[in-house]
Write a protein that holds these residues in place. Sequence first.
Motif, PDB file in Angstrom:
ATOM      1  N   LYS A 280      -2.276 -17.570  -0.764  1.00 14.73           N
ATOM      2  CA  LYS A 280      -1.725 -18.366   0.329  1.00 14.73           C
ATOM      3  C   LYS A 280      -0.213 -18.532   0.194  1.00 14.73           C
ATOM      4  O   LYS A 280       0.529 -18.360   1.166  1.00 14.73           O
ATOM      5  CB  LYS A 280      -2.418 -19.733   0.373  1.00 14.73           C
ATOM      6  N   ALA A 281       0.255 -18.835  -1.006  1.00 20.43           N
ATOM      7  CA  ALA A 281       1.691 -19.028  -1.240  1.00 20.43           C
ATOM      8  C   ALA A 281       2.464 -17.723  -1.054  1.00 20.43           C
ATOM      9  O   ALA A 281       3.569 -17.723  -0.494  1.00 20.43           O
ATOM     10  CB  ALA A 281       1.931 -19.592  -2.633  1.00 20.43           C
ATOM     11  N   CYS A 282       1.892 -16.612  -1.491  1.00 13.47           N
ATOM     12  CA  CYS A 282       2.565 -15.315  -1.335  1.00 13.47           C
ATOM     13  C   CYS A 282       2.664 -14.922   0.135  1.00 13.47           C
ATOM     14  O   CYS A 282       3.721 -14.475   0.592  1.00 13.47           O
ATOM     15  CB  CYS A 282       1.836 -14.235  -2.127  1.00 13.47           C
ATOM     16  N   ILE A 283       1.590 -15.100   0.876  1.00  7.96           N
ATOM     17  CA  ILE A 283       1.614 -14.779   2.308  1.00  7.96           C
ATOM     18  C   ILE A 283       2.665 -15.631   3.018  1.00  7.96           C
ATOM     19  O   ILE A 283       3.451 -15.132   3.824  1.00  7.96           O
ATOM     20  CB  ILE A 283       0.223 -14.981   2.953  1.00  7.96           C
ATOM     21  N   GLU A 284       2.709 -16.912   2.703  1.00  5.32           N
ATOM     22  CA  GLU A 284       3.701 -17.789   3.333  1.00  5.32           C
ATOM     23  C   GLU A 284       5.122 -17.370   2.963  1.00  5.32           C
ATOM     24  O   GLU A 284       6.027 -17.387   3.799  1.00  5.32           O
ATOM     25  CB  GLU A 284       3.449 -19.257   2.973  1.00  5.32           C
ATOM     26  N   ALA A 285       5.342 -16.981   1.717  1.00  2.83           N
ATOM     27  CA  ALA A 285       6.671 -16.526   1.297  1.00  2.83           C
ATOM     28  C   ALA A 285       7.070 -15.256   2.046  1.00  2.83           C
ATOM     29  O   ALA A 285       8.217 -15.133   2.500  1.00  2.83           O
ATOM     30  CB  ALA A 285       6.687 -16.281  -0.206  1.00  2.83           C
ATOM     31  N   TRP A 286       6.131 -14.321   2.216  1.00  7.17           N
ATOM     32  CA  TRP A 286       6.437 -13.096   2.959  1.00  7.17           C
ATOM     33  C   TRP A 286       6.672 -13.397   4.441  1.00  7.17           C
ATOM     34  O   TRP A 286       7.539 -12.801   5.065  1.00  7.17           O
ATOM     35  CB  TRP A 286       5.346 -12.048   2.769  1.00  7.17           C
ATOM     36  N   ARG A 287       5.918 -14.335   4.996  1.00  7.39           N
ATOM     37  CA  ARG A 287       6.154 -14.729   6.400  1.00  7.39           C
ATOM     38  C   ARG A 287       7.577 -15.279   6.558  1.00  7.39           C
ATOM     39  O   ARG A 287       8.292 -14.934   7.503  1.00  7.39           O
ATOM     40  CB  ARG A 287       5.169 -15.801   6.837  1.00  7.39           C
ATOM     41  N   THR A 288       7.971 -16.152   5.648  1.00  9.49           N
ATOM     42  CA  THR A 288       9.308 -16.749   5.694  1.00  9.49           C
ATOM     43  C   THR A 288      10.377 -15.672   5.547  1.00  9.49           C
ATOM     44  O   THR A 288      11.361 -15.655   6.297  1.00  9.49           O
ATOM     45  CB  THR A 288       9.452 -17.822   4.600  1.00  9.49           C
ATOM     46  N   PHE A 289      10.191 -14.782   4.592  1.00 10.13           N
ATOM     47  CA  PHE A 289      11.140 -13.685   4.385  1.00 10.13           C
ATOM     48  C   PHE A 289      11.292 -12.870   5.671  1.00 10.13           C
ATOM     49  O   PHE A 289      12.411 -12.547   6.086  1.00 10.13           O
ATOM     50  CB  PHE A 289      10.658 -12.786   3.235  1.00 10.13           C
ATOM     51  N   CYS A 290      10.188 -12.550   6.309  1.00 10.40           N
ATOM     52  CA  CYS A 290      10.226 -11.738   7.531  1.00 10.40           C
ATOM     53  C   CYS A 290      10.861 -12.484   8.703  1.00 10.40           C
ATOM     54  O   CYS A 290      11.476 -11.862   9.574  1.00 10.40           O
ATOM     55  CB  CYS A 290       8.820 -11.250   7.883  1.00 10.40           C
ATOM     56  N   ARG A 291      10.730 -13.808   8.738  1.00  9.64           N
ATOM     57  CA  ARG A 291      11.432 -14.588   9.766  1.00  9.64           C
ATOM     58  C   ARG A 291      12.940 -14.569   9.515  1.00  9.64           C
ATOM     59  O   ARG A 291      13.735 -14.494  10.445  1.00  9.64           O
ATOM     60  CB  ARG A 291      10.920 -16.028   9.795  1.00  9.64           C
ATOM     61  N   LEU A 292      13.336 -14.648   8.249  1.00 10.40           N
ATOM     62  CA  LEU A 292      14.753 -14.645   7.900  1.00 10.40           C
ATOM     63  C   LEU A 292      15.404 -13.280   8.099  1.00 10.40           C
ATOM     64  O   LEU A 292      16.585 -13.190   8.423  1.00 10.40           O
ATOM     65  CB  LEU A 292      14.936 -15.083   6.439  1.00 10.40           C
ATOM     66  N   PHE A 293      14.617 -12.216   7.885  1.00  6.01           N
ATOM     67  CA  PHE A 293      15.130 -10.847   7.984  1.00  6.01           C
ATOM     68  C   PHE A 293      14.197 -10.034   8.880  1.00  6.01           C
ATOM     69  O   PHE A 293      13.442  -9.178   8.411  1.00  6.01           O
ATOM     70  CB  PHE A 293      15.234 -10.217   6.591  1.00  6.01           C
ATOM     71  N   PRO A 294      14.233 -10.297  10.185  1.00 11.77           N
ATOM     72  CA  PRO A 294      13.236  -9.716  11.091  1.00 11.77           C
ATOM     73  C   PRO A 294      13.275  -8.196  11.211  1.00 11.77           C
ATOM     74  O   PRO A 294      12.266  -7.587  11.566  1.00 11.77           O
ATOM     75  CB  PRO A 294      13.548 -10.380  12.434  1.00 11.77           C
ATOM     76  N   ASP A 295      14.389  -7.566  10.869  1.00  7.70           N
ATOM     77  CA  ASP A 295      14.447  -6.108  10.976  1.00  7.70           C
ATOM     78  C   ASP A 295      14.346  -5.412   9.618  1.00  7.70           C
ATOM     79  O   ASP A 295      14.531  -4.208   9.508  1.00  7.70           O
ATOM     80  CB  ASP A 295      15.710  -5.671  11.717  1.00  7.70           C
ATOM     81  N   TYR A 296      14.024  -6.162   8.580  1.00  9.01           N
ATOM     82  CA  TYR A 296      13.875  -5.589   7.239  1.00  9.01           C
ATOM     83  C   TYR A 296      12.703  -4.609   7.219  1.00  9.01           C
ATOM     84  O   TYR A 296      11.621  -4.902   7.731  1.00  9.01           O
ATOM     85  CB  TYR A 296      13.628  -6.708   6.215  1.00  9.01           C
ATOM     86  N   GLN A 297      12.944  -3.448   6.653  1.00  6.59           N
ATOM     87  CA  GLN A 297      11.910  -2.435   6.454  1.00  6.59           C
ATOM     88  C   GLN A 297      12.118  -1.806   5.082  1.00  6.59           C
ATOM     89  O   GLN A 297      13.263  -1.628   4.643  1.00  6.59           O
ATOM     90  CB  GLN A 297      12.001  -1.326   7.506  1.00  6.59           C
ATOM     91  N   SER A 298      11.046  -1.453   4.417  1.00  6.57           N
ATOM     92  CA  SER A 298      11.163  -0.735   3.156  1.00  6.57           C
ATOM     93  C   SER A 298      10.434   0.592   3.266  1.00  6.57           C
ATOM     94  O   SER A 298       9.401   0.695   3.932  1.00  6.57           O
ATOM     95  CB  SER A 298      10.632  -1.573   1.992  1.00  6.57           C
ATOM     96  N   GLU A 299      11.017   1.590   2.640  1.00  6.83           N
ATOM     97  CA  GLU A 299      10.465   2.945   2.640  1.00  6.83           C
ATOM     98  C   GLU A 299      10.251   3.385   1.203  1.00  6.83           C
ATOM     99  O   GLU A 299      11.151   3.232   0.374  1.00  6.83           O
ATOM    100  CB  GLU A 299      11.422   3.918   3.338  1.00  6.83           C
ATOM    101  N   PHE A 300       9.082   3.908   0.920  1.00  3.87           N
ATOM    102  CA  PHE A 300       8.770   4.399  -0.412  1.00  3.87           C
ATOM    103  C   PHE A 300       9.033   5.905  -0.465  1.00  3.87           C
ATOM    104  O   PHE A 300       8.552   6.645   0.386  1.00  3.87           O
ATOM    105  CB  PHE A 300       7.310   4.132  -0.758  1.00  3.87           C
ATOM    106  N   GLU A 301       9.770   6.336  -1.477  1.00  7.23           N
ATOM    107  CA  GLU A 301      10.064   7.761  -1.656  1.00  7.23           C
ATOM    108  C   GLU A 301       9.273   8.378  -2.802  1.00  7.23           C
ATOM    109  O   GLU A 301       9.010   9.573  -2.783  1.00  7.23           O
ATOM    110  CB  GLU A 301      11.561   7.954  -1.900  1.00  7.23           C
ATOM    111  N   GLU A 302       8.916   7.576  -3.793  1.00 11.97           N
ATOM    112  CA  GLU A 302       8.183   8.091  -4.949  1.00 11.97           C
ATOM    113  C   GLU A 302       7.291   6.987  -5.499  1.00 11.97           C
ATOM    114  O   GLU A 302       7.722   5.845  -5.626  1.00 11.97           O
ATOM    115  CB  GLU A 302       9.166   8.539  -6.036  1.00 11.97           C
ATOM    116  N   ILE A 303       6.062   7.331  -5.808  1.00  7.93           N
ATOM    117  CA  ILE A 303       5.147   6.398  -6.456  1.00  7.93           C
ATOM    118  C   ILE A 303       4.559   7.082  -7.676  1.00  7.93           C
ATOM    119  O   ILE A 303       4.043   8.197  -7.585  1.00  7.93           O
ATOM    120  CB  ILE A 303       4.009   5.933  -5.527  1.00  7.93           C
ATOM    121  N   VAL A 304       4.652   6.415  -8.816  1.00  5.88           N
ATOM    122  CA  VAL A 304       4.062   6.889 -10.061  1.00  5.88           C
ATOM    123  C   VAL A 304       2.938   5.925 -10.412  1.00  5.88           C
ATOM    124  O   VAL A 304       3.139   4.704 -10.430  1.00  5.88           O
ATOM    125  CB  VAL A 304       5.113   6.943 -11.195  1.00  5.88           C
ATOM    126  N   VAL A 305       1.761   6.466 -10.679  1.00 10.12           N
ATOM    127  CA  VAL A 305       0.607   5.649 -11.049  1.00 10.12           C
ATOM    128  C   VAL A 305       0.299   5.880 -12.512  1.00 10.12           C
ATOM    129  O   VAL A 305       0.224   7.018 -12.980  1.00 10.12           O
ATOM    130  CB  VAL A 305      -0.624   6.006 -10.180  1.00 10.12           C
TER     131      VAL A 305
END
Length: 121
Positions: free
Chosen positions: A44-69
């Motif tokens: 619940k706290a993480c979802i709320e933090a991400w909601r707040t972040f997205c309200r503050l930075f409405p055009d923020y996008q992240s792109e992944f170029e490499e993932i190592v597992v």
Amino acid sequence: MDAKSIAYTLNDCLNQRDFSALSVMLMDNVTFTGSSNHSIMGKKACIEAWRTFCRLFPDYQSEFEEIVVNGETVSVRGYSTCSNKRMQGPALWSGTIKDGKVYEWRVHHDTTENRVTLGLI
């Protein structure tokens, strides 16, 4: 879903602001740690933090170029775009995936040391 797919899907949910789908992907005791090393615990706290972040930075996008597992751990290299200049540029993320859900997600500064630590070099 495998760990790599889960990481991509998590990013898609955040980029699309789909918090309902994001919630399904998170363990109840998930921890999110930002690049400042401040941690937020619990779904619940993480979802709320991400909601707040997205309200503050409405055009923020992240792109992944490499993932190592490596087992349950994913390490990600990519970049962020945003009209706020301090929120754009190269970025690193890591996560722990357990039982098909995100247990931990972390943002790292993109430094050579962090790339080495995360196995991205």
